[in-house]
Design a protein around this motif. Structure first.
Motif, mmCIF file in Angstrom:
data_model
loop_
_atom_site.group_PDB
_atom_site.id
_atom_site.type_symbol
_atom_site.label_atom_id
_atom_site.label_comp_id
_atom_site.label_asym_id
_atom_site.label_seq_id
_atom_site.Cartn_x
_atom_site.Cartn_y
_atom_site.Cartn_z
ATOM 1 N N UNK A 274 -4.375 4.567 9.115
ATOM 2 C CA UNK A 274 -5.556 4.922 8.363
ATOM 3 C C UNK A 274 -5.566 6.001 7.654
ATOM 4 N N UNK A 275 -4.931 7.146 8.017
ATOM 5 C CA UNK A 275 -4.854 8.458 7.591
ATOM 6 C C UNK A 275 -4.011 8.368 6.425
ATOM 7 N N UNK A 276 -3.167 7.526 6.101
ATOM 8 C CA UNK A 276 -2.244 7.278 4.717
ATOM 9 C C UNK A 276 -2.997 6.594 3.848
ATOM 10 N N UNK A 277 -3.829 5.444 4.369
ATOM 11 C CA UNK A 277 -4.884 4.834 3.519
ATOM 12 C C UNK A 277 -5.726 5.760 2.879
ATOM 13 N N UNK A 278 -6.532 6.557 3.775
ATOM 14 C CA UNK A 278 -7.340 7.454 3.005
ATOM 15 C C UNK A 278 -6.840 8.336 2.198
ATOM 16 N N UNK A 279 -5.569 8.746 2.215
ATOM 17 C CA UNK A 279 -4.977 9.757 1.457
ATOM 18 C C UNK A 279 -4.758 9.049 0.114
ATOM 19 N N UNK A 280 -4.647 7.880 -0.146
ATOM 20 C CA UNK A 280 -4.684 7.203 -1.537
ATOM 21 C C UNK A 280 -5.204 7.896 -2.654
ATOM 22 N N UNK B 139 0.881 -1.030 -0.028
ATOM 23 C CA UNK B 139 0.054 0.098 -0.038
ATOM 24 C C UNK B 139 0.836 1.387 -0.112
ATOM 25 N N UNK B 140 0.693 2.081 -0.908
ATOM 26 C CA UNK B 140 1.455 3.287 -1.032
ATOM 27 C C UNK B 140 2.433 3.241 -2.036
ATOM 28 N N UNK B 141 2.646 2.091 -2.782
ATOM 29 C CA UNK B 141 3.388 1.979 -3.943
ATOM 30 C C UNK B 141 3.137 2.308 -5.092
ATOM 31 N N UNK B 142 1.895 2.931 -5.142
ATOM 32 C CA UNK B 142 1.483 3.460 -6.541
ATOM 33 C C UNK B 142 0.783 2.457 -7.216
#
Length: 72
Positions: free
Chosen positions: A64-70, A37-40
């Protein structure tokens, strides 16, 4: 799931996501059966639903914040 290894297998089968030591995920990440997750390359086709004990909520807030920012 009864073990972390089973959680990895479940994630590879599309049942959800898993947080595990990198050494355990190295093979599946290299073959593409898991994506970071976050790899693009990681895109969720469905919304994430969180079920957390209240005492763990603060610890999981950055994830959770990082996932919602995807990007959608």
């Amino acid at each position: 799931m009864p073990s972390l290894g089973d959680c990895v297998i479940g994630a590879q089968s599309g049942l959800g996501w898993v947080a595990a030591p990198h050494d355990m995920l190295k093979g599946p990440l290299e073959t593409g059966s898991l994506v970071q997750i976050g790899s693009g390359r990681a895109r969720a086709e469905k919304a994430f639903y969180w079920h957390l004990q209240q005492r763990l909520e603060e610890a999981f807030t950055p994830l959770i914040t990082a996932l919602n920012a995807e990007p959608a």
